[in-house]
Design an enzyme around this catalytic site. Structure first.
Site, PDB file in Angstrom:
ATOM      1  N   HIS A 349       0.984  -1.179  -0.177  1.00 17.35           N
ATOM      2  CA  HIS A 349       0.077  -0.035   0.027  1.00 17.35           C
ATOM      3  C   HIS A 349       0.963   1.364   0.127  1.00 17.35           C
ATOM      4  O   HIS A 349       1.902   1.160   0.600  1.00 17.35           O
ATOM      5  CB  HIS A 349      -0.961  -0.069   1.333  1.00 17.35           C
ATOM      6  CG  HIS A 349      -2.177   0.978   1.047  1.00 17.35           C
ATOM      7  ND1 HIS A 349      -1.899   2.325   1.302  1.00 17.35           N
ATOM      8  CD2 HIS A 349      -3.310   0.740   0.513  1.00 17.35           C
ATOM      9  CE1 HIS A 349      -3.178   2.924   1.373  1.00 17.35           C
ATOM     10  NE2 HIS A 349      -4.208   1.955   0.659  1.00 17.35           N
ATOM     11  N   ASP A 404      -8.021  -5.524  -1.100  1.00 17.84           N
ATOM     12  CA  ASP A 404      -8.352  -6.366  -2.132  1.00 17.84           C
ATOM     13  C   ASP A 404      -7.859  -7.707  -1.877  1.00 17.84           C
ATOM     14  O   ASP A 404      -8.467  -8.557  -2.759  1.00 17.84           O
ATOM     15  CB  ASP A 404      -7.782  -5.742  -3.179  1.00 17.84           C
ATOM     16  CG  ASP A 404      -8.292  -4.573  -3.650  1.00 17.84           C
ATOM     17  OD1 ASP A 404      -9.376  -4.190  -3.554  1.00 17.84           O
ATOM     18  OD2 ASP A 404      -7.405  -3.494  -3.986  1.00 17.84           O
TER      19      ASP A 404
END
Ligand code: CMX
Length: 466
Positions: A349, A404
């Site tokens: 991320h 996700d």
């Protein structure tokens, strides 16, 4: 959840929060008010707060910008204001000061102890207040009443070839809805800028309300018989969305949708879909055009499309080395992915440096509803192996899973197996966060966004480089 229970669980939260005026607070004084009525009361207060803050602190320095940051996707540059949520690298997202578990406790749900209703999250994002059950019911009814889409948009979706990616169809349909924009109409008729927020709010409410019919139509056309069930006036948004998809018969799936639509909604302002919507909106493009632009960014594999990529990658792994693959086999598979110059989807991320709490919320949902599902078992196993391999690989700054990495396995379990469609669900949810900010942008008179750029030649000259 009753209003009383929601409030008592929030009291502890409020005590831990800085006493900011627009942090989440129970909207007691406004129980009978609609969202728009409450917003009309809040906006002047918010405008005054920002004006006062800018007057006192406007010349304070937020940070410096290095050449590396200019070349590095502006990572870490502090140059945006986003009211709905703030992302902490370690603890993850807070919506108006509330973490995901706090939202699960404080926000009204459809069933006792169930997942929060995305309607309540939208109210929280827009106002900074936790709504009452009555207010949430009112919002559900308002969205259901506004849900119909124009016939030409239906025809447009129906004419798309099944091979056109669902995200492209989604973006196309949202762009076409612009035909209905009240903001664009009001602007062309010469609306005063102090009133921009009003048609922005109306467009936003209409846009959100119409998304289930758009997204549902795309799903039914591409993967099923093309027949779309009707929206029920007295049902909540997630139930109706599940219904147009064809899954309303499974109450656990409807609960999953409530959780999914809540947690994917907002992730502060710098991510591609949020920033794009905000940027395009700053040109006074209406909410339909702005959100469609954000959707195009969400459709990229490094952003929202990762949720389709995760399941594809996981199923390929399963087919290649089996669902009961050993740790050594999985590690080899991971190294093959990395040595092939590909990313491991669902991990890493740009801001987070710990496991994404949105991943954790979905994992907890799986532990409650599908603990023995073999694919969930594989996803759990990967959770214990991937961070170590990514750390050894030594490139990614964050080896932990993001949102996700978990959504696909849940959808798969309930029979929504069409991976190419998954980012559309993400898009429906993301509308809540980015349009809440568009309302704030227009209410606060946010100007055209226009950062400064340089060429490499100019930068070299600035620093006397050869
Ligand atoms: N697998 C392999 N390599 C990875 C990686 C992963 N999951 N995550 C990061 N890296 C690599 C980057 O590609 C980059 O390599 P190069 O230096 O060769 O370009 C390096 O590690 C440093 O990247 P970073 O600073 O850690 O991460 P970024 O801020 O540049 O990118 C993200 C963040 C999410 C795009 C990246 O981690 C990634 O590609 N992850 C996989 C895709 C994914 O899951 N995206 C969904 C994110 C959540 C969302 O928006 O929906």
């Amino acid at each position: 959840m009753s209003a009383l229970r929601a409030f008592s669980s929030l009291k502890g939260v409020a005590a831990r929060q800085a006493p900011l005026r627009f942090q989440a607070a129970r909207s007691y004084a406004s129980q009978a008010k609609t969202l728009k009525e409450r917003l009309a009361e809040i906006i002047p207060e918010k405008q005054a707060e920002v004006k006062e803050f800018k007057k006192a602190y406007g010349n304070k320095v937020l940070g410096e910008v290095t050449v590396d940051q200019a070349y590095g996707g502006m990572r870490g540059i502090k140059g945006l204001v986003w009211e709905g949520s703030v992302l902490d690298a370690e603890e993850g997202i807070r919506f108006r000061g509330l973490s995901i578990p706090e939202c699960q406790k404080a926000l009204p749900a459809a069933v006792a102890g169930g997942e929060p209703l995305p309607e309540s999250l939208f109210w929280l994002l827009v106002t900074g207040e936790v709504p009452t059950d009555e207010q949430v019911k009112g919002l559900s009814a308002e969205w259901a009443a506004r849900a119909a889409i124009p016939e030409f948009v239906e025809e447009l979706i129906d004419r798309c070839p099944k091979t056109l990616h669902p995200m492209s169809q989604f973006s196309l349909a949202v762009n076409a809805l612009q035909h209905e924009s009240l903001f664009a109409k009001a602007y062309s008729e010469g609306i005063h800028k102090s009133q921009y927020w009003d048609p922005t709010f109306e467009d936003t409410m209409n846009l959100i309300a119409k998304l289930p019919n758009i997204a549902g139509r795309i799903y039914r056309n591409v993967y099923k018989d093309g027949k779309v069930a009707s929206i029920e006036a007295d049902k909540d948004y997630s139930y109706n969305f599940s219904k147009v998809l064809g899954f309303e018969g499974n109450s656990d799936f409807v609960e999953l949708m409530r959780l999914y639509l809540t947690i994917h909604s907002d992730h502060e302002g710098g991510n591609v879909s949020a920033h794009t919507t905000h940027l395009v909106g700053s040109a006074l493009s209406d909410p339909y055009l702005s959100f469609a632009a954000g959707l195009n960014g969400l459709a990229g594999p490094l952003h929202g499309l990762a949720n389709q990529e995760v399941l594809r990658w996981t199923l390929k792994l399963k087919d290649s080395i089996g669902i009961d693959a050993s740790e050594e086999q999985i590690k080899k598979y991971l190294w093959d992915t990395l040595n092939g110059g590909q990313v491991v989807p669902g991990y890493g991320h740009a801001v987070l440096r710990k496991t994404d709490p949105r991943y954790t919320a979905q994992r907890e949902f799986a532990l409650k509803h599908l603990p023995d599902d073999p694919l969930f078992g594989l996803v759990s196993k990967l959770y214990h192996i991937i961070p170590g391999v990514l750390t050894e690989h030594g490139k990614t700054k964050n080896p932990w899973p993001n949102v996700d990495a978990h959504s696909g396995v849940l959808l798969q379990y309930y029979g929504l197996t069409e991976q190419d469609y998954y980012t559309v669900l993400f898009g429906v949810s993301r509308a809540l966060g980015v349009t809440a900010q568009l309302i704030a942008d227009r209410a606060l008179g946010m100007p055209l966004e226009r950062p400064k750029s340089y060429s490499t030649a100019h930068l070299k000259k600035m620093f006397g480089a050869n």
